[in-house]
Scaffold this motif. Structure first.
Motif, PDB file in Angstrom:
ATOM      1  N   THR A  18       6.002-102.475   6.538  1.00  0.00           N
ATOM      2  CA  THR A  18       4.955-101.606   7.077  1.00  0.00           C
ATOM      3  C   THR A  18       3.954-102.507   7.791  1.00  0.00           C
ATOM      4  O   THR A  18       3.353-103.380   7.170  1.00  0.00           O
ATOM      5  CB  THR A  18       4.256-100.826   5.948  1.00  0.00           C
ATOM      6  OG1 THR A  18       5.245-100.075   5.237  1.00  0.00           O
ATOM      7  CG2 THR A  18       3.206 -99.895   6.504  1.00  0.00           C
ATOM      8  N   LEU A  19       3.800-102.293   9.086  1.00  0.00           N
ATOM      9  CA  LEU A  19       2.959-103.165   9.902  1.00  0.00           C
ATOM     10  C   LEU A  19       1.803-102.391  10.526  1.00  0.00           C
ATOM     11  O   LEU A  19       2.005-101.277  11.009  1.00  0.00           O
ATOM     12  CB  LEU A  19       3.786-103.789  11.024  1.00  0.00           C
ATOM     13  CG  LEU A  19       5.011-104.597  10.621  1.00  0.00           C
ATOM     14  CD1 LEU A  19       5.833-104.942  11.857  1.00  0.00           C
ATOM     15  CD2 LEU A  19       4.599-105.852   9.900  1.00  0.00           C
ATOM     16  N   ARG A  20       0.651-102.987  10.556  1.00  0.00           N
ATOM     17  CA  ARG A  20      -0.487-102.392  11.256  1.00  0.00           C
ATOM     18  C   ARG A  20      -0.545-102.888  12.703  1.00  0.00           C
ATOM     19  O   ARG A  20      -1.034-102.210  13.585  1.00  0.00           O
ATOM     20  CB  ARG A  20      -1.778-102.725  10.526  1.00  0.00           C
ATOM     21  CG  ARG A  20      -1.787-102.141   9.113  1.00  0.00           C
ATOM     22  CD  ARG A  20      -3.038-102.445   8.408  1.00  0.00           C
ATOM     23  NE  ARG A  20      -4.026-101.465   8.847  1.00  0.00           N
ATOM     24  CZ  ARG A  20      -5.304-101.528   8.554  1.00  0.00           C
ATOM     25  NH1 ARG A  20      -5.763-102.498   7.822  1.00  0.00           N
ATOM     26  NH2 ARG A  20      -6.130-100.608   8.996  1.00  0.00           N
ATOM     27  N   GLU A  21      -0.059-104.110  12.906  1.00  0.00           N
ATOM     28  CA  GLU A  21       0.005-104.675  14.255  1.00  0.00           C
ATOM     29  C   GLU A  21       1.046-105.784  14.281  1.00  0.00           C
ATOM     30  O   GLU A  21       1.481-106.272  13.246  1.00  0.00           O
ATOM     31  CB  GLU A  21      -1.348-105.205  14.710  1.00  0.00           C
ATOM     32  CG  GLU A  21      -1.911-106.293  13.842  1.00  0.00           C
ATOM     33  CD  GLU A  21      -3.300-106.731  14.304  1.00  0.00           C
ATOM     34  OE1 GLU A  21      -3.533-107.935  14.332  1.00  0.00           O
ATOM     35  OE2 GLU A  21      -4.124-105.862  14.632  1.00  0.00           O
ATOM     36  N   GLU A  23       4.646-107.849  15.097  1.00  0.00           N
ATOM     37  CA  GLU A  23       6.059-107.663  14.806  1.00  0.00           C
ATOM     38  C   GLU A  23       6.445-108.461  13.567  1.00  0.00           C
ATOM     39  O   GLU A  23       5.796-109.447  13.234  1.00  0.00           O
ATOM     40  CB  GLU A  23       6.942-108.144  15.974  1.00  0.00           C
ATOM     41  CG  GLU A  23       6.938-107.243  17.184  1.00  0.00           C
ATOM     42  CD  GLU A  23       5.800-107.528  18.134  1.00  0.00           C
ATOM     43  OE1 GLU A  23       5.324-106.564  18.766  1.00  0.00           O
ATOM     44  OE2 GLU A  23       5.345-108.678  18.246  1.00  0.00           O
ATOM     45  N   SER A  42       5.212-102.905  15.252  1.00  0.00           N
ATOM     46  CA  SER A  42       4.189-101.903  14.986  1.00  0.00           C
ATOM     47  C   SER A  42       3.889-101.170  16.292  1.00  0.00           C
ATOM     48  O   SER A  42       4.400-101.542  17.349  1.00  0.00           O
ATOM     49  CB  SER A  42       2.915-102.578  14.465  1.00  0.00           C
ATOM     50  OG  SER A  42       2.265-103.249  15.531  1.00  0.00           O
ATOM     51  N   HIS A  43       3.031-100.184  16.231  1.00  0.00           N
ATOM     52  CA  HIS A  43       2.649 -99.481  17.463  1.00  0.00           C
ATOM     53  C   HIS A  43       1.658-100.297  18.298  1.00  0.00           C
ATOM     54  O   HIS A  43       1.287 -99.899  19.393  1.00  0.00           O
ATOM     55  CB  HIS A  43       2.091 -98.092  17.142  1.00  0.00           C
ATOM     56  CG  HIS A  43       0.762 -98.116  16.468  1.00  0.00           C
ATOM     57  ND1 HIS A  43       0.599 -98.458  15.146  1.00  0.00           N
ATOM     58  CD2 HIS A  43      -0.472 -97.859  16.936  1.00  0.00           C
ATOM     59  CE1 HIS A  43      -0.678 -98.397  14.827  1.00  0.00           C
ATOM     60  NE2 HIS A  43      -1.349 -98.046  15.896  1.00  0.00           N
ATOM     61  N   ALA A  97       4.874 -95.419  17.678  1.00  0.00           N
ATOM     62  CA  ALA A  97       4.386 -95.465  16.298  1.00  0.00           C
ATOM     63  C   ALA A  97       5.381 -94.781  15.373  1.00  0.00           C
ATOM     64  O   ALA A  97       5.682 -95.270  14.289  1.00  0.00           O
ATOM     65  CB  ALA A  97       3.012 -94.801  16.201  1.00  0.00           C
ATOM     66  N   PRO A 100       8.963 -96.121  14.151  1.00  0.00           N
ATOM     67  CA  PRO A 100       8.678 -97.499  14.560  1.00  0.00           C
ATOM     68  C   PRO A 100       9.887 -98.094  15.278  1.00  0.00           C
ATOM     69  O   PRO A 100      11.027 -97.674  15.054  1.00  0.00           O
ATOM     70  CB  PRO A 100       8.421 -98.216  13.230  1.00  0.00           C
ATOM     71  CG  PRO A 100       9.117 -97.392  12.207  1.00  0.00           C
ATOM     72  CD  PRO A 100       9.062 -95.973  12.708  1.00  0.00           C
TER      73      PRO A 100
END
Length: 113
Positions: A18-21, A23, A42-43, A97, A100
């Motif tokens: 799970t990424l907020r920013e 790769e 991430s998005h 997003a 993903p």
């Protein structure tokens, strides 16, 4: 779980980070001059401009993305793939997003083998 040959199957869609920013890069296999990598974006992808010493073939398995490759914008949907020769500047511009982006990248080092 393995078969009688000791081969253990895995799944490219399992255990996604799970990424907020940025790769997440995960090496799946390295054999001689070839390296396979799963990339999850991430998005908000990292704006790094890549100029790699190895050739790269990349396939988008899930999501939608936009790459910038040597001045050309490339729009990708699941199943789309492209070959990026060594020392070709490129970057990920946009990624979806939901879902993903999941990529499969094959890196080929022409100087080894």
């Amino acid at each position: 779980m393995s078969d009688s040959n000791g081969i253990i199957p895995d799944n490219l869609f399992a255990a996604l980070p799970t990424l907020r920013e940025g790769e997440a890069f995960e090496e799946i296999l390295r054999c001689h001059n070839v390296r396979l990598e799963r990339i999850v974006s991430s998005h908000r992808p990292d704006p790094t401009l890549y100029d790699q010493a190895e050739d790269e073939w990349v396939c988008l398995l899930q999501g939608k993305a936009e790459l910038w490759v040597a001045g050309q914008t490339i729009h990708l949907e699941p199943g789309a793939h492209c070959f990026i020769p060594a020392h070709t500047p490129h970057r990920v511009v946009r990624t979806s997003a939901e879902p993903p982006c999941i990529w499969l990248a094959v890196h080929i080092d022409r100087g080894s083998g």
